[in-house]
Structures are given as C-alpha cells and as structure tokens.
Design an enzyme around this catalytic site. Structure first.
Site, PDB file in Angstrom:
ATOM      1  N   ASN A   7       8.678  26.414   8.079  1.00 24.04           N
ATOM      2  CA  ASN A   7       8.397  26.556   6.643  1.00 24.04           C
ATOM      3  C   ASN A   7       7.990  25.182   6.110  1.00 24.04           C
ATOM      4  OD1 ASN A   7       8.472  26.953   3.906  1.00 24.04           O
ATOM      5  ND2 ASN A   7      10.584  27.707   3.834  1.00 24.04           N
ATOM      6  N   ARG A  85       6.242  30.691   7.292  1.00 25.09           N
ATOM      7  CA  ARG A  85       6.232  31.140   5.904  1.00 25.09           C
ATOM      8  C   ARG A  85       4.930  30.654   5.273  1.00 25.09           C
ATOM      9  NH1 ARG A  85      10.689  29.854   1.738  1.00 25.09           N
ATOM     10  NH2 ARG A  85      10.100  31.294   0.105  1.00 25.09           N
ATOM     11  N   HIS A 174       8.383  34.636  -3.903  1.00 25.31           N
ATOM     12  CA  HIS A 174       9.765  34.840  -3.428  1.00 25.31           C
ATOM     13  C   HIS A 174       9.925  36.215  -2.775  1.00 25.31           C
ATOM     14  CE1 HIS A 174      11.423  31.957  -6.750  1.00 25.31           C
ATOM     15  NE2 HIS A 174      11.232  31.302  -5.626  1.00 25.31           N
ATOM     16  N   GLY A 204      16.847  29.955  -7.778  1.00 29.29           N
ATOM     17  CA  GLY A 204      17.019  28.686  -7.061  1.00 29.29           C
ATOM     18  C   GLY A 204      16.380  27.606  -7.906  1.00 29.29           C
ATOM     19  N   ASN A 205      15.655  26.668  -7.261  1.00 30.60           N
ATOM     20  CA  ASN A 205      14.862  25.747  -8.075  1.00 30.60           C
ATOM     21  C   ASN A 205      13.729  26.502  -8.737  1.00 30.60           C
ATOM     22  OD1 ASN A 205      15.953  23.095  -8.112  1.00 30.60           O
ATOM     23  ND2 ASN A 205      15.655  23.064  -5.890  1.00 30.60           N
ATOM     24  N   GLY A 206      13.084  27.394  -7.978  1.00 29.56           N
ATOM     25  CA  GLY A 206      12.184  28.366  -8.579  1.00 29.56           C
ATOM     26  C   GLY A 206      12.984  29.630  -8.856  1.00 29.56           C
ATOM     27  N   ARG A 235      10.135  23.944 -13.940  1.00 29.81           N
ATOM     28  CA  ARG A 235       8.987  24.714 -14.456  1.00 29.81           C
ATOM     29  C   ARG A 235       9.351  25.408 -15.754  1.00 29.81           C
ATOM     30  NH1 ARG A 235       8.031  27.951  -9.014  1.00 29.81           N
ATOM     31  NH2 ARG A 235       8.804  26.214  -7.781  1.00 29.81           N
ATOM     32  N   GLY A 325      20.356  29.630  -4.940  1.00 31.42           N
ATOM     33  CA  GLY A 325      21.430  28.656  -5.157  1.00 31.42           C
ATOM     34  C   GLY A 325      22.222  28.901  -6.428  1.00 31.42           C
ATOM     35  N   GLU A 379      16.143  33.743   4.009  1.00 28.64           N
ATOM     36  CA  GLU A 379      14.701  33.901   4.215  1.00 28.64           C
ATOM     37  C   GLU A 379      14.317  33.636   5.669  1.00 28.64           C
ATOM     38  OE1 GLU A 379      14.410  31.406   0.657  1.00 28.64           O
ATOM     39  OE2 GLU A 379      12.622  32.554   0.165  1.00 28.64           O
TER      40      GLU A 379
HETATM   41  P1  ADP Z   1      15.561  26.101  -3.552  1.00 31.72           P
HETATM   42  O1  ADP Z   1      14.896  27.026  -4.523  1.00 31.72           O
HETATM   43  O2  ADP Z   1      14.976  24.718  -3.559  1.00 31.72           O
HETATM   44  O3  ADP Z   1      15.787  26.711  -2.180  1.00 31.72           O
HETATM   45  P2  ADP Z   1      18.384  26.622  -4.003  1.00 31.72           P
HETATM   46  O4  ADP Z   1      18.224  28.090  -3.806  1.00 31.72           O
HETATM   47  O5  ADP Z   1      19.239  25.858  -3.068  1.00 31.72           O
HETATM   48  O6  ADP Z   1      17.003  25.859  -4.176  1.00 31.72           O
HETATM   49  O7  ADP Z   1      18.996  26.438  -5.494  1.00 31.72           O
HETATM   50  C1  ADP Z   1      19.179  25.194  -6.051  1.00 31.72           C
HETATM   51  C2  ADP Z   1      19.913  25.380  -7.377  1.00 31.72           C
HETATM   52  O8  ADP Z   1      21.202  25.986  -7.122  1.00 31.72           O
HETATM   53  C3  ADP Z   1      20.186  24.076  -8.119  1.00 31.72           C
HETATM   54  O9  ADP Z   1      19.916  24.241  -9.505  1.00 31.72           O
HETATM   55  C4  ADP Z   1      21.667  23.881  -7.890  1.00 31.72           C
HETATM   56  O10 ADP Z   1      22.289  23.144  -8.921  1.00 31.72           O
HETATM   57  C5  ADP Z   1      22.157  25.302  -7.919  1.00 31.72           C
HETATM   58  N1  ADP Z   1      23.519  25.369  -7.394  1.00 31.72           N
HETATM   59  C6  ADP Z   1      23.939  25.146  -6.137  1.00 31.72           C
HETATM   60  N2  ADP Z   1      25.305  25.197  -6.083  1.00 31.72           N
HETATM   61  C7  ADP Z   1      25.724  25.460  -7.342  1.00 31.72           C
HETATM   62  C8  ADP Z   1      27.002  25.640  -7.961  1.00 31.72           C
HETATM   63  N3  ADP Z   1      28.134  25.559  -7.252  1.00 31.72           N
HETATM   64  N4  ADP Z   1      27.037  25.904  -9.279  1.00 31.72           N
HETATM   65  C9  ADP Z   1      25.911  25.975 -10.003  1.00 31.72           C
HETATM   66  N5  ADP Z   1      24.686  25.829  -9.506  1.00 31.72           N
HETATM   67  C10 ADP Z   1      24.597  25.560  -8.201  1.00 31.72           C
END
Ligand code: ADP
Length: 399
Positions: A7, A85, A174, A204-206, A235, A325, A379
C-alpha cells in the site's frame, strides 16, 4: 499460501505478509516520510516492532528493506500473490483485477482524479513487478465497492457535459474498509449480509460514511475526490462551492493554495488550530480548551447529520457500524454521535461503549436500541483475501 499486500501512499509504503485464510501475519511494516531526512521504516516481525532510520530513502529503498525482511524470515519464495491497494479506479473497475499492462495504463489514466495517490500506487506496482515478475499481482481499488451507487447518488447537479466529457461524478473511497466491516458486522449480528441495511462510518484521518444495502454500497459521503463529506483530520469536508472564488478575490489566494488548505490545513486541525489528532483534541477539550471542544463538537454534529441522511438512501436501517482509528477508539465520539441520533432509535449502552476499544470492538447499544457496533477494520486482510481470490482464479486453484 502467503499473500504480500503493498500500500503505497504519497510518501509512505505500508506492507504486510498475510495468510488470507487464517489472517496470520508474520511480517508487516510502514516506511514513512520517504524522500525526506526523517524517512524511517518500522518493521514488525511476529509482533516485535523495530524502527530503522532511512534518511532520504526512496520507495525502491523501502522495498529493498521489505525484501531483506522476507529473506530473513525465509519467506520470499513462499509468496503466491501480491495485492496492491489502488486509490482511484475511476468508473472502470468495480472489482479487483489482475494487473496487466492494460490495467496499469487505466490506473495511469486515473492519475488526474487522484494526483497524490495513484502515482504512488503505480510506483509500488512497478517495484513489485520488477522484483516478482512471475507472481500474479492484483489491484484492489478503494473506489470499486462504490461502483454500485445508483445514478441519483453519484451524479452532481452540474452541466451534464462535465460528467460525460470529464468524468465529474461521485466515486467514493475507503471502499475496502467499508466492504470489510459490513461483512464482519453481518457475521457479528448473526444475519446474512444480503438481508441487511447498514450504515458504516470509517473515521480515521480521512472519514467517510457509506449506506450498504444487501452488501452493496448505495451511497457514500466522499465524492469526486476524498475531500467531500465529513469533517476530517486536515480536510474540510463539505463547504460552499462558492468558497474558492470568494476567497481568491478576498484573500488573493490561488486555486492551488485554496485546495491545498482545504486538504491539509482544515478539518479538526483548522478548527482547533492545534492538531488533527482526535485523541489529543479530546484531551485538550477535557482541559477546557474551547477551540478543541468546538472542533470535536462540529466533527460529531456533521457526522450525525450525514448518518441520518444515509438512512434516506436505505429506507430501513438495521445497524450502524463504527470503524477506523476514531470509530474504534473514541468512546466519546461514539456516545455523542448516538445521542444526536436518538430519533433514528439509538440508545447507548455506556458500559459496553467504554469497553469497545481497539482490538475488541462489539455492540455499544442498549437492548431496546437499534444496534450500533464497533468493528475493527482490517484493510490488509481484505486486500489479501481479494488478491488470493483473483489470483486463485488465474492459476486455477486456491492459494
Ligand atoms: P488513518 O486514516 O491514517 O489510517 P487511523 O485510522 O489510525 O488513521 O485514525 C487516526 C485517528 O484515530 C486520529 O485522529 C487518532 O487521534 C484517532 N485515535 C486513535 N486512538 C484514539 C483514542 N484512543 N481516542 C481517540 N481518538 C483516537
């Protein structure tokens, strides 16, 4: 029996070696900030993570690290297929496909739709083809799951020629994650996926929300690009389409600067002025930081509105699924989102919600509630399964 999943992001390379049937994963890794002085690779061999610096490292060098790791484990020769991916497959791919020169050309033709992602995906494909010319390699697209969107969901109300001549439509992203968690949710609910109407929220971030009817995506919040829809880490999600012109005139910014700011300086980061990280924002909000509180509140408000809107696409709702996340870890975001969705019939089970943290997941609603549950996305496993399926068909046997 092993499938290698690759990926490539705009400056990262994520890899995992998986058994698609059992999910066993003896090797995974993430090379980040490639091209910069801070480039590094984190390798996880059988649950034992090590990070090594790779200053100014390129994709090719990161790929070299992966090969060395495979050799150290003696598993290079045991790989049966490679899954890549690919972010944007336009409207040409509705399923994973075996990579051929023609497929590479179509992925290249989709570069204008994903200028940051598709070139990186192609770099990964080229590196893997050069190293493993005899293995079947499969492209698994983030857009493919959403190719079942009906026209009322994917068309924008813009001149029809923009669609016919330039492909201006909603594609959605996604898809690998939405498809995986929908299947997993059905398993956990003990009901067949074809019978279910689900809303999946990948946060997640997205971030995106998808309406999944009978296992098919029927609407989703991201559009032509991954900028549309929810508030995300950096974003903006939806803004007035008149904003760029207004800001260009008022602030003297170019279209490129405005688009970059909407992608990289907006969302939770823009609202809070602090960070794009939800966990840090919740902590800051807890200490009384008002911009952080506002950023989290707007994130949740827009999420709840989008989920309620997706119910229209389904007509009937059987369950809501949180993943990513934030969806997997933020009990606070889940609780406040469900509190805003009482009109759909959601009632939180606070203890269950507090228990559903990374690695576990599970239901988070009361017995008299419409079900909401946390499903941890995977994923890499989804890509490995789809790769094994396509490659298995090609070589005429299971992998
Ligand atoms: P990506 O989209 O880059 O794969 P992730 O799915 O890992 O990212 O999600 C990242 C997000 O998840 C960040 O905003 C992070 O703060 C949030 N996150 C991770 N652990 C926690 C937690 N314990 N409480 C709140 N938010 C969290």
């Amino acid at each position: 029996m092993w499938t290698l999943v690759v990926n490539c992001g705009s400056s990262s390379l994520k890899f995992a070696l998986l058994n698609p049937a059992s999910g066993e994963q003896p090797l995974s890794g993430l090379a980040e900030r490639l091209g910069s002085d801070l480039a590094s690779v984190r390798v996880d061999r059988n649950g034992d993570p090590v990070t090594v610096p790779l200053p100014r490292g390129s994709y090719a060098q990161a790929f070299g690290v992966l090969l060395a790791e495979l050799d150290a484990l003696g598993l290079r020769g045991a790989i049966r297929a490679i899954g890549h991916r690919v972010v944007h497959g336009g409207d040409r791919f509705s399923t994973p496909v075996l990579i051929t020169p023609e497929v590479v050309e179509v992925i290249r033709a989709c570069v204008p739709l994903a200028p940051l992602h598709n070139p990186a995906n192609l770099a990964g494909i080229e590196a893997a083809l050069a190293t493993f010319p005899d293995l079947p390699q499969v492209a698994v697209f983030d857009t493919a799951f959403h190719q079942t969107l009906p026209e009322i969901a994917y068309r924008y109300a813009v001149p029809a020629s923009w669609y016919t001549q330039h492909g201006v439509r909603r594609y959605g992203f996604h898809g690998i994650s939405h498809a995986y968690v929908a299947g997993e949710a059905a398993r956990r609910l003990g009901r067949p996926l074809p019978e279910l109407s689900l809303i999946t929220a990948h946060l997640g971030n997205g971030c995106s929300v998808t309406a999944v009817q009978g296992g098919r995506s029927v609407d989703t919040s991201m559009g032509l690009t991954p900028l549309e829809g929810l508030v995300m880490g950096t974003r903006s999600g939806d803004v007035d389409p008149g904003l760029p012109d207004y800001l260009a005139r008022q602030a003297g910014l170019s279209l490129t600067q405005i688009t970059a700011a909407l992608n990289r300086e907006s969302g939770l980061l823009g609202l809070s002025g602090l960070t794009n990280d939800m966990r840090e924002l919740e902590e800051a909000a807890g200490r009384g930081n008002e911009p952080a509180r506002l950023a989290v509140d707007i994130f949740v408000y827009r999420l709840a509105k989008t989920i309620a809107g997706m119910a229209v696409a389904l007509g009937r709702l059987d369950a809501l699924v949180f993943t990513g996340g934030i969806g997997e870890n933020s009990a606070g975001v889940r609780a406040t989102t469900l509190a805003r969705l009482g009109l759909l019939g959601f009632r939180l089970n606070e203890a269950a919600n507090a228990r559903a943290v990374r690695g576990q997941g599970g239901p988070i609603t009361a017995p008299d509630s419409l079900p909401a549950l946390v499903v941890n996305t995977n994923e890499e496993l989804m890509i490995a399964r789809e790769t094994a399926e396509v490659a298995g068909e090609v070589v005429g046997r299971g992998l």
